[in-house]
Design a protein around this motif. Structure first.
Motif, PDB file in Angstrom:
ATOM      1  N   THR A  22       0.863  -1.178   0.000  1.00 26.51           N
ATOM      2  CA  THR A  22       0.000   0.000   0.000  1.00 26.51           C
ATOM      3  C   THR A  22       0.899   1.227   0.000  1.00 26.51           C
ATOM      4  O   THR A  22       1.824   1.324   0.806  1.00 26.51           O
ATOM      5  CB  THR A  22      -0.890   0.043   1.265  1.00 26.51           C
ATOM      6  OG1 THR A  22      -1.650  -1.154   1.335  1.00 26.51           O
ATOM      7  CG2 THR A  22      -1.826   1.233   1.227  1.00 26.51           C
ATOM      8  N   VAL A  23       0.630   2.166  -0.916  1.00 20.86           N
ATOM      9  CA  VAL A  23       1.392   3.407  -0.960  1.00 20.86           C
ATOM     10  C   VAL A  23       0.717   4.390  -0.007  1.00 20.86           C
ATOM     11  O   VAL A  23      -0.440   4.758  -0.208  1.00 20.86           O
ATOM     12  CB  VAL A  23       1.471   3.983  -2.387  1.00 20.86           C
ATOM     13  CG1 VAL A  23       2.316   5.253  -2.412  1.00 20.86           C
ATOM     14  CG2 VAL A  23       2.018   2.945  -3.359  1.00 20.86           C
ATOM     15  N   TRP A  28       5.298   5.443  -5.508  1.00 19.66           N
ATOM     16  CA  TRP A  28       6.106   4.224  -5.524  1.00 19.66           C
ATOM     17  C   TRP A  28       6.129   3.737  -6.967  1.00 19.66           C
ATOM     18  O   TRP A  28       5.108   3.793  -7.661  1.00 19.66           O
ATOM     19  CB  TRP A  28       5.453   3.200  -4.612  1.00 19.66           C
ATOM     20  CG  TRP A  28       6.216   1.960  -4.316  1.00 19.66           C
ATOM     21  CD1 TRP A  28       5.880   0.692  -4.712  1.00 19.66           C
ATOM     22  CD2 TRP A  28       7.386   1.820  -3.509  1.00 19.66           C
ATOM     23  NE1 TRP A  28       6.787  -0.210  -4.210  1.00 19.66           N
ATOM     24  CE2 TRP A  28       7.721   0.462  -3.467  1.00 19.66           C
ATOM     25  CE3 TRP A  28       8.197   2.736  -2.833  1.00 19.66           C
ATOM     26  CZ2 TRP A  28       8.819  -0.018  -2.768  1.00 19.66           C
ATOM     27  CZ3 TRP A  28       9.288   2.261  -2.137  1.00 19.66           C
ATOM     28  CH2 TRP A  28       9.592   0.898  -2.109  1.00 19.66           C
ATOM     29  N   ALA A  46      -0.078   7.794  -3.890  1.00 24.48           N
ATOM     30  CA  ALA A  46      -0.633   7.487  -2.570  1.00 24.48           C
ATOM     31  C   ALA A  46      -2.052   6.920  -2.719  1.00 24.48           C
ATOM     32  O   ALA A  46      -2.837   7.389  -3.536  1.00 24.48           O
ATOM     33  CB  ALA A  46      -0.657   8.745  -1.708  1.00 24.48           C
ATOM     34  N   SER A  48      -2.580   3.795  -3.694  1.00 24.67           N
ATOM     35  CA  SER A  48      -2.512   2.644  -4.597  1.00 24.67           C
ATOM     36  C   SER A  48      -2.238   1.363  -3.810  1.00 24.67           C
ATOM     37  O   SER A  48      -1.580   1.384  -2.779  1.00 24.67           O
ATOM     38  CB  SER A  48      -1.389   2.831  -5.626  1.00 24.67           C
ATOM     39  OG  SER A  48      -1.638   3.929  -6.458  1.00 24.67           O
ATOM     40  N   ASP A  60      10.919  -2.677  -7.448  1.00 21.47           N
ATOM     41  CA  ASP A  60      10.156  -1.512  -7.030  1.00 21.47           C
ATOM     42  C   ASP A  60      11.004  -0.608  -6.152  1.00 21.47           C
ATOM     43  O   ASP A  60      12.052  -1.000  -5.675  1.00 21.47           O
ATOM     44  CB  ASP A  60       8.865  -1.903  -6.311  1.00 21.47           C
ATOM     45  CG  ASP A  60       9.039  -2.958  -5.233  1.00 21.47           C
ATOM     46  OD1 ASP A  60      10.189  -3.246  -4.842  1.00 21.47           O
ATOM     47  OD2 ASP A  60       8.041  -3.497  -4.781  1.00 21.47           O
ATOM     48  N   ALA A  62      11.406   3.882  -4.567  1.00 20.39           N
ATOM     49  CA  ALA A  62      11.078   5.303  -4.604  1.00 20.39           C
ATOM     50  C   ALA A  62      11.980   6.019  -5.602  1.00 20.39           C
ATOM     51  O   ALA A  62      13.144   5.669  -5.744  1.00 20.39           O
ATOM     52  CB  ALA A  62      11.242   5.908  -3.224  1.00 20.39           C
ATOM     53  N   THR A  67       8.434   9.252   0.201  1.00 19.52           N
ATOM     54  CA  THR A  67       7.585   8.151  -0.241  1.00 19.52           C
ATOM     55  C   THR A  67       7.540   7.123   0.881  1.00 19.52           C
ATOM     56  O   THR A  67       8.575   6.696   1.376  1.00 19.52           O
ATOM     57  CB  THR A  67       8.130   7.512  -1.521  1.00 19.52           C
ATOM     58  OG1 THR A  67       8.161   8.504  -2.550  1.00 19.52           O
ATOM     59  CG2 THR A  67       7.259   6.350  -1.977  1.00 19.52           C
ATOM     60  N   GLN A  68       6.324   6.757   1.270  1.00 27.68           N
ATOM     61  CA  GLN A  68       6.145   5.758   2.316  1.00 27.68           C
ATOM     62  C   GLN A  68       5.239   4.651   1.797  1.00 27.68           C
ATOM     63  O   GLN A  68       4.210   4.932   1.180  1.00 27.68           O
ATOM     64  CB  GLN A  68       5.497   6.371   3.559  1.00 27.68           C
ATOM     65  CG  GLN A  68       6.351   7.405   4.229  1.00 27.68           C
ATOM     66  CD  GLN A  68       5.655   7.994   5.438  1.00 27.68           C
ATOM     67  OE1 GLN A  68       4.438   8.027   5.527  1.00 27.68           O
ATOM     68  NE2 GLN A  68       6.436   8.465   6.381  1.00 27.68           N
ATOM     69  N   VAL A  69       5.629   3.411   2.055  1.00 29.94           N
ATOM     70  CA  VAL A  69       4.811   2.264   1.684  1.00 29.94           C
ATOM     71  C   VAL A  69       4.670   1.336   2.879  1.00 29.94           C
ATOM     72  O   VAL A  69       5.490   1.361   3.799  1.00 29.94           O
ATOM     73  CB  VAL A  69       5.394   1.475   0.487  1.00 29.94           C
ATOM     74  CG1 VAL A  69       5.427   2.324  -0.772  1.00 29.94           C
ATOM     75  CG2 VAL A  69       6.766   0.933   0.803  1.00 29.94           C
TER      76      VAL A  69
END
Length: 97
Positions: A22-23, A28, A46, A48, A60, A62, A67-69
C-alpha cells in the motif's frame, strides 16, 4: 537543509510468499519481470494497492523523497535475487537473463 534523492529501486527479485503493498504517501514505482528496465516502471500514487504473488518477479522503489509504503505478508519470507551478482538496490538500468 536539502536532501538529494537518487532513484533507488530493488533489483529484480521474487519472494516465496505473497506480498501486499500500500502506498501511504508519495509515489512508488514498480515493474514486473526479469528486466530491470526503468521504462517499465509503473508510477503508483498514494492510495494505490499492489499485489506481488509468490514467486512473481518484480522490482520496485522510490524515485523521490517522502515516499512511504506498507508491505504486508506472512513470514519468515525468502527473497530470491534474479541477478545475485548485481547489487540488490540501485539505479534502475536495463538487464536481461
Amino acid at each position: 537543509m536539502s536532501i538529494e534523492v537518487v532513484a533507488i529501486q530493488s533489483a529484480p527479485h521474487s519472494h516465496d510468499q505473497d506480498r501486499f503493498v500500500t502506498v501511504i504517501s508519495g509515489v512508488w514505482y514498480a515493474g514486473m519481470g526479469p528486466e530491470w528496465d526503468p521504462k517499465k516502471n509503473i508510477p503508483m500514487p498514494a492510495g494505490s494497492l499492489m499485489f506481488h504473488p509468490a514467486n512473481g518477479i518484480h522490482f520496485d522503489g522510490a524515485m523521490a523523497a517522502d515516499t512511504q509504503v506498507q508491505i504486508i505478508g506472512m513470514g519468515p519470507v525468502k527473497t530470491v535475487w534474479i541477478y545475485p551478482k548485481e547489487d540488490h538496490f540501485g539505479k534502475p538500468h536495463k538487464l536481461s537473463q
